[in-house]
Design a protein around this motif. Structure first.
Motif, PDB file in Angstrom:
ATOM      1  N   TRP A  83      -3.793  52.293 -12.512  1.00 54.91           N
ATOM      2  CA  TRP A  83      -4.941  51.435 -13.038  1.00 54.91           C
ATOM      3  C   TRP A  83      -4.514  51.203 -14.431  1.00 54.91           C
ATOM      4  CZ3 TRP A  83      -8.249  49.051  -9.979  1.00 54.91           C
ATOM      5  CH2 TRP A  83      -8.405  49.631  -8.717  1.00 54.91           C
ATOM      6  N   LEU A  84      -4.444  49.915 -14.733  1.00 49.48           N
ATOM      7  CA  LEU A  84      -4.538  49.340 -16.283  1.00 49.48           C
ATOM      8  C   LEU A  84      -5.744  49.211 -16.682  1.00 49.48           C
ATOM      9  CD1 LEU A  84      -1.926  47.301 -18.067  1.00 49.48           C
ATOM     10  CD2 LEU A  84      -4.365  47.382 -18.905  1.00 49.48           C
ATOM     11  N   VAL A  85      -6.407  50.101 -17.244  1.00 53.87           N
ATOM     12  CA  VAL A  85      -8.011  50.002 -17.613  1.00 53.87           C
ATOM     13  C   VAL A  85      -7.779  49.372 -19.208  1.00 53.87           C
ATOM     14  CG1 VAL A  85      -9.880  51.280 -18.299  1.00 53.87           C
ATOM     15  CG2 VAL A  85      -8.437  52.052 -16.387  1.00 53.87           C
ATOM     16  N   ILE A  86      -8.806  48.298 -19.341  1.00 53.84           N
ATOM     17  CA  ILE A  86      -8.762  47.502 -20.614  1.00 53.84           C
ATOM     18  C   ILE A  86     -10.410  47.367 -20.779  1.00 53.84           C
ATOM     19  CG2 ILE A  86      -8.609  45.293 -19.746  1.00 53.84           C
ATOM     20  CD1 ILE A  86      -6.913  44.727 -22.347  1.00 53.84           C
ATOM     21  N   ALA A  87     -10.793  47.631 -21.973  1.00 60.04           N
ATOM     22  CA  ALA A  87     -12.243  47.202 -22.371  1.00 60.04           C
ATOM     23  C   ALA A  87     -12.292  45.580 -22.987  1.00 60.04           C
ATOM     24  CB  ALA A  87     -12.530  48.100 -23.275  1.00 60.04           C
ATOM     25  N   THR A  88     -13.497  45.476 -22.894  1.00 59.56           N
ATOM     26  CA  THR A  88     -13.575  43.676 -23.203  1.00 59.56           C
ATOM     27  C   THR A  88     -13.951  43.582 -24.581  1.00 59.56           C
ATOM     28  OG1 THR A  88     -15.933  43.958 -22.713  1.00 59.56           O
ATOM     29  CG2 THR A  88     -14.518  42.819 -21.007  1.00 59.56           C
ATOM     30  N   ASP A  89     -14.008  44.641 -25.211  1.00 60.88           N
ATOM     31  CA  ASP A  89     -14.356  44.615 -26.803  1.00 60.88           C
ATOM     32  C   ASP A  89     -12.977  44.791 -27.536  1.00 60.88           C
ATOM     33  OD1 ASP A  89     -13.709  47.491 -26.377  1.00 60.88           O
ATOM     34  OD2 ASP A  89     -15.587  47.980 -27.395  1.00 60.88           O
ATOM     35  N   LEU A  90     -11.785  44.570 -27.191  1.00 61.74           N
ATOM     36  CA  LEU A  90     -10.608  44.355 -27.846  1.00 61.74           C
ATOM     37  C   LEU A  90     -10.234  42.942 -27.532  1.00 61.74           C
ATOM     38  CD1 LEU A  90      -9.198  47.418 -25.815  1.00 61.74           C
ATOM     39  CD2 LEU A  90      -9.740  47.490 -28.024  1.00 61.74           C
ATOM     40  N   PRO A  91     -10.626  42.170 -28.645  1.00 62.45           N
ATOM     41  CA  PRO A  91     -10.300  40.518 -28.680  1.00 62.45           C
ATOM     42  C   PRO A  91      -8.872  40.372 -29.119  1.00 62.45           C
ATOM     43  CG  PRO A  91     -11.703  40.879 -30.140  1.00 62.45           C
ATOM     44  CD  PRO A  91     -11.705  42.157 -29.647  1.00 62.45           C
ATOM     45  N   PHE A  92      -8.230  41.314 -29.714  1.00 68.68           N
ATOM     46  CA  PHE A  92      -6.910  41.089 -30.552  1.00 68.68           C
ATOM     47  C   PHE A  92      -5.836  41.496 -29.523  1.00 68.68           C
ATOM     48  CE2 PHE A  92      -9.868  41.597 -34.118  1.00 68.68           C
ATOM     49  CZ  PHE A  92      -9.712  40.367 -34.728  1.00 68.68           C
ATOM     50  N   VAL A  93      -6.077  42.005 -28.371  1.00 69.74           N
ATOM     51  CA  VAL A  93      -5.092  42.205 -27.365  1.00 69.74           C
ATOM     52  C   VAL A  93      -4.673  40.891 -26.565  1.00 69.74           C
ATOM     53  CG1 VAL A  93      -4.876  43.502 -25.088  1.00 69.74           C
ATOM     54  CG2 VAL A  93      -5.758  44.563 -26.749  1.00 69.74           C
ATOM     55  N   ASN A  94      -3.359  40.949 -26.500  1.00 67.54           N
ATOM     56  CA  ASN A  94      -2.920  39.620 -26.031  1.00 67.54           C
ATOM     57  C   ASN A  94      -1.658  39.719 -24.947  1.00 67.54           C
ATOM     58  OD1 ASN A  94      -0.542  40.295 -27.337  1.00 67.54           O
ATOM     59  ND2 ASN A  94      -1.056  39.014 -29.218  1.00 67.54           N
ATOM     60  N   ASP A  95      -1.239  38.880 -24.328  1.00 64.67           N
ATOM     61  CA  ASP A  95      -0.318  38.907 -23.418  1.00 64.67           C
ATOM     62  C   ASP A  95       0.951  39.687 -23.989  1.00 64.67           C
ATOM     63  OD1 ASP A  95      -1.405  37.115 -21.625  1.00 64.67           O
ATOM     64  OD2 ASP A  95      -0.249  35.292 -22.626  1.00 64.67           O
ATOM     65  N   ASP A  96       1.335  39.565 -25.214  1.00 66.42           N
ATOM     66  CA  ASP A  96       2.599  40.741 -25.634  1.00 66.42           C
ATOM     67  C   ASP A  96       2.217  41.927 -25.656  1.00 66.42           C
ATOM     68  OD1 ASP A  96       4.111  38.289 -26.142  1.00 66.42           O
ATOM     69  OD2 ASP A  96       3.565  38.014 -28.309  1.00 66.42           O
ATOM     70  N   ILE A  97       0.806  42.261 -25.828  1.00 68.79           N
ATOM     71  CA  ILE A  97       0.437  43.771 -25.865  1.00 68.79           C
ATOM     72  C   ILE A  97       0.418  44.375 -24.477  1.00 68.79           C
ATOM     73  CG2 ILE A  97      -1.160  45.286 -26.355  1.00 68.79           C
ATOM     74  CD1 ILE A  97      -0.150  44.085 -28.762  1.00 68.79           C
ATOM     75  N   ILE A  98      -0.148  43.444 -23.507  1.00 70.35           N
ATOM     76  CA  ILE A  98       0.088  43.852 -22.177  1.00 70.35           C
ATOM     77  C   ILE A  98       1.312  44.138 -21.788  1.00 70.35           C
ATOM     78  CG2 ILE A  98      -0.805  43.206 -19.799  1.00 70.35           C
ATOM     79  CD1 ILE A  98      -3.188  43.991 -21.590  1.00 70.35           C
ATOM     80  N   ALA A  99       2.263  42.937 -21.942  1.00 68.56           N
ATOM     81  CA  ALA A  99       3.431  43.207 -21.509  1.00 68.56           C
ATOM     82  C   ALA A  99       4.202  44.440 -22.013  1.00 68.56           C
ATOM     83  CB  ALA A  99       4.376  42.122 -22.011  1.00 68.56           C
ATOM     84  N   LEU A 100       4.019  44.716 -23.269  1.00 68.08           N
ATOM     85  CA  LEU A 100       4.473  45.866 -23.921  1.00 68.08           C
ATOM     86  C   LEU A 100       3.982  47.283 -23.383  1.00 68.08           C
ATOM     87  CD1 LEU A 100       6.290  47.109 -26.299  1.00 68.08           C
ATOM     88  CD2 LEU A 100       3.885  47.138 -27.554  1.00 68.08           C
ATOM     89  N   LEU A 101       2.829  47.247 -22.975  1.00 73.38           N
ATOM     90  CA  LEU A 101       2.444  48.749 -22.272  1.00 73.38           C
ATOM     91  C   LEU A 101       3.009  48.641 -20.921  1.00 73.38           C
ATOM     92  CD1 LEU A 101       0.199  50.939 -22.331  1.00 73.38           C
ATOM     93  CD2 LEU A 101      -1.341  49.177 -21.431  1.00 73.38           C
TER      94      LEU A 101
END
Length: 185
Positions: A83-101
């Protein structure tokens, strides 16, 4: 699979953080789109009160445990996937961050987590929790602990370091105003 945490109380914000609009749509929509762009079947983690029995929702079955309960509830629904879990209070997370993870995912460890370069601890609410972490989470719960960060700190996890600015939680109206201005200037 993806899990977007939208079941919080947002008490410090005074309004639902999942409904905040930084980019012309709700943060809930933004986060779902980020994960779906990576071909992840994505679910919303909702509280029992929010459960509308619509598709792609997972209602908390571990009540009163916040994000920890949401992660366990997702594993209860499907214990055999990460499960890739993400909170909604992280507005600076973008496509590149998800791809990096996702690029640095290490299924041989309990989880793959982002950590700010200047932070002491990993961020549990933008983490890939592997199926083996479900047992770890339940063991911590049995000992009276319900902090996902504590599980990460005391387990074998893959750490991906990034600039602290990308994983800033926005929790108050003042932080929202500042983040909105920064994101839209």
């Amino acid at each position: 699979q993806g899990l977007v945490l939208v079941g919080g109380k947002s008490m410090r914000m005074g309004t639902d953080k999942a409904s905040l609009n930084y980019f012309g749509k709700s943060q809930q929509e933004v986060m779902v789109e980020l994960l779906e762009k990576q071909q992840l079947k994505t679910y919303l983690s909702v509280s029992k009160e929010q459960d509308s029995l619509t598709a792609n929702q997972i209602a908390d079955t571990f009540l009163g445990l916040g994000p920890f309960g949401a992660i366990c509830s997702a594993f209860r629904k499907n214990p055999d996937v990460a499960w890739l879990v993400i909170a909604t209070d992280l507005p600076f997370v973008n496509d590149d961050i998800i791809a990096l993870l996702l690029k640095h995912r290490n299924p041989s460890k309990a989880a793959t987590a982002l950590k700010g370069k200047n932070k002491q601890f990993p961020e549990p609410l933008i983490t890939i929790w592997e199926p083996k972490s479900y047992t770890l989470l339940l063991n911590y719960l049995a000992q009276g602990y319900s902090c996902p960060r504590k599980v990460l700190i005391n387990s074998e996890v893959e750490i991906v370091e990034i600039d602290d600015n990308f994983i800033r939680n926005i929790n108050t109206p003042e932080e929202f105003e500042a983040a909105y201005k920064e994101l839209n200037d």
